[in-house]
Design a protein around this motif. Structure first.
Motif, PDB file in Angstrom:
ATOM      1  N   THR A 166       0.858  -1.180   0.000  1.00  0.00           N
ATOM      2  CA  THR A 166       0.000   0.000   0.000  1.00  0.00           C
ATOM      3  C   THR A 166       0.892   1.226   0.000  1.00  0.00           C
ATOM      4  O   THR A 166       1.829   1.309   0.798  1.00  0.00           O
ATOM      5  CB  THR A 166      -0.911   0.026   1.238  1.00  0.00           C
ATOM      6  N   VAL A 167       0.630   2.157  -0.911  1.00  0.00           N
ATOM      7  CA  VAL A 167       1.441   3.371  -1.030  1.00  0.00           C
ATOM      8  C   VAL A 167       0.549   4.588  -0.871  1.00  0.00           C
ATOM      9  O   VAL A 167      -0.470   4.708  -1.559  1.00  0.00           O
ATOM     10  CB  VAL A 167       2.170   3.434  -2.392  1.00  0.00           C
ATOM     11  N   GLU A 168       0.922   5.480   0.035  1.00  0.00           N
ATOM     12  CA  GLU A 168       0.157   6.697   0.287  1.00  0.00           C
ATOM     13  C   GLU A 168       1.058   7.919   0.157  1.00  0.00           C
ATOM     14  O   GLU A 168       2.104   7.990   0.796  1.00  0.00           O
ATOM     15  CB  GLU A 168      -0.465   6.657   1.682  1.00  0.00           C
ATOM     16  N   VAL A 178      -1.774   3.289  -4.294  1.00  0.00           N
ATOM     17  CA  VAL A 178      -1.866   1.828  -4.370  1.00  0.00           C
ATOM     18  C   VAL A 178      -2.413   1.344  -3.039  1.00  0.00           C
ATOM     19  O   VAL A 178      -1.927   1.754  -1.979  1.00  0.00           O
ATOM     20  CB  VAL A 178      -0.495   1.172  -4.641  1.00  0.00           C
ATOM     21  N   ASP A 179      -3.425   0.485  -3.049  1.00  0.00           N
ATOM     22  CA  ASP A 179      -4.045   0.007  -1.814  1.00  0.00           C
ATOM     23  C   ASP A 179      -4.083  -1.519  -1.817  1.00  0.00           C
ATOM     24  O   ASP A 179      -4.885  -2.118  -2.530  1.00  0.00           O
ATOM     25  CB  ASP A 179      -5.455   0.578  -1.662  1.00  0.00           C
ATOM     26  N   ARG A 180      -3.198  -2.130  -1.066  1.00  0.00           N
ATOM     27  CA  ARG A 180      -3.120  -3.584  -0.923  1.00  0.00           C
ATOM     28  C   ARG A 180      -3.053  -4.295  -2.273  1.00  0.00           C
ATOM     29  O   ARG A 180      -3.703  -5.321  -2.492  1.00  0.00           O
ATOM     30  CB  ARG A 180      -4.287  -4.091  -0.084  1.00  0.00           C
ATOM     31  N   LYS A 187       2.760  -1.626 -10.311  1.00  0.00           N
ATOM     32  CA  LYS A 187       3.178  -0.872 -11.492  1.00  0.00           C
ATOM     33  C   LYS A 187       2.846   0.598 -11.277  1.00  0.00           C
ATOM     34  O   LYS A 187       1.836   0.946 -10.671  1.00  0.00           O
ATOM     35  CB  LYS A 187       2.439  -1.341 -12.762  1.00  0.00           C
ATOM     36  N   GLY A 188       3.682   1.473 -11.767  1.00  0.00           N
ATOM     37  CA  GLY A 188       3.323   2.889 -11.860  1.00  0.00           C
ATOM     38  C   GLY A 188       3.588   3.733 -10.646  1.00  0.00           C
ATOM     39  O   GLY A 188       3.822   4.926 -10.779  1.00  0.00           O
ATOM     40  N   ALA A 189       3.553   3.159  -9.432  1.00  0.00           N
ATOM     41  CA  ALA A 189       3.730   3.998  -8.252  1.00  0.00           C
ATOM     42  C   ALA A 189       5.114   4.615  -8.203  1.00  0.00           C
ATOM     43  O   ALA A 189       5.292   5.691  -7.640  1.00  0.00           O
ATOM     44  CB  ALA A 189       3.480   3.186  -6.985  1.00  0.00           C
ATOM     45  N   GLY A 190       6.084   3.963  -8.796  1.00  0.00           N
ATOM     46  CA  GLY A 190       7.426   4.519  -8.826  1.00  0.00           C
ATOM     47  C   GLY A 190       7.494   5.851  -9.541  1.00  0.00           C
ATOM     48  O   GLY A 190       8.375   6.670  -9.280  1.00  0.00           O
TER      49      GLY A 190
END
Length: 233
Positions: A166-168, A178-180, A187-190
């Motif tokens: 999970t990314v906040e 991104v949630d769980r 993908k993509g959060a980077g």
């Protein structure tokens, strides 16, 4: 700064970071090729570690008594400096790690605290946090003799299918991106974290340093990266 512009700025920074830190294994928030996002490989590399040698006694799936046992993470730290992107991270207490005498490894992220990151990319300060969930199963290769330091190397096939992330974001935009999500599908959060999310926690090639009650897993010698500090559980 508009979200779309932020993504473009930080994506470029992440690409530069991946190119500077890649050593043949996955880097935080990047694939082993110089991409801005990626996920853990289903089979772990047994390639030689940069700047360290496993020695002739190293055997896949065999762990010396120094690293065998149950561990609990007390701190996670990360630092990198890739010119256009500099950052650090801390947190991550509570991961449970169990290393068997035959080298089999289980990491339980269920009780882990989030990892807080702060990154500056192309003049933009980016802050946020990420956390893991689920359980990782795999194996580790270390020198068979009870040496207190050496190469920590994945062996055989690792099962990341139950690990989630999970990314906040906190700044300059807010909200979960991104949630769980399954770590293997991440993908993509980077693009928005400038490579601050480690997509291969615990079981990546690096170094270990252990004592009777402590275990430290870090990047290869002379390289920036993620360091996990643990105590016996």
């Amino acid at each position: 700064m508009p979200r779309s512009r932020l993504a473009v700025v930080v994506a470029g920074a992440a690409l530069g970071l991946a190119a500077c830190t890649s050593n043949g294994t996955a880097t935080p928030g990047a694939s082993s090729s110089a991409g801005a996002s990626g996920g853990p490989s289903t089979s772990a590399s047994a390639g030689a570690s940069t700047g360290a040698s496993a020695g002739a006694s190293a055997t896949p799936g065999v762990a010396n008594q120094c690293v065998v046992g149950k561990w609990r993470s007390t701190a996670v730290s990360m630092s990198f400096n890739a010119g256009v992107a500099q950052g650090q991270a801390s947190g991550g207490e509570g991961v449970l790690l169990d290393v068997s005498p035959n080298g089999q490894l289980v990491a339980d992220f269920g009780a882990a605290k989030p990892i807080i990151f702060s990154t500056t990319a192309a003049g933009t300060e980016i802050k946020g946090q990420f956390g893991y969930g689920g359980t990782l199963k795999g194996a580790v290769q270390v020198p068979a003799s009870a040496t207190p330091t050496g190469v920590w190397r994945p062996a055989g096939t690792s099962d990341w299918s139950a690990v989630t992330v999970t990314v906040e974001m906190i700044s300059p935009v807010q909200g979960k991106i991104v949630d769980r999500a399954k770590l293997g599908d991440y993908k993509g959060a980077g693009d928005q974290t400038a490579g601050s999310v480690d997509v291969q926690p615990i079981l990546r090639e690096g170094t270990y340093e252990c004592g009777s009650t402590t275990l430290k897993l870090g990047p290869p010698p002379g390289q920036n990266g993620v360091t996990w500090t643990m105590n016996r559980a």
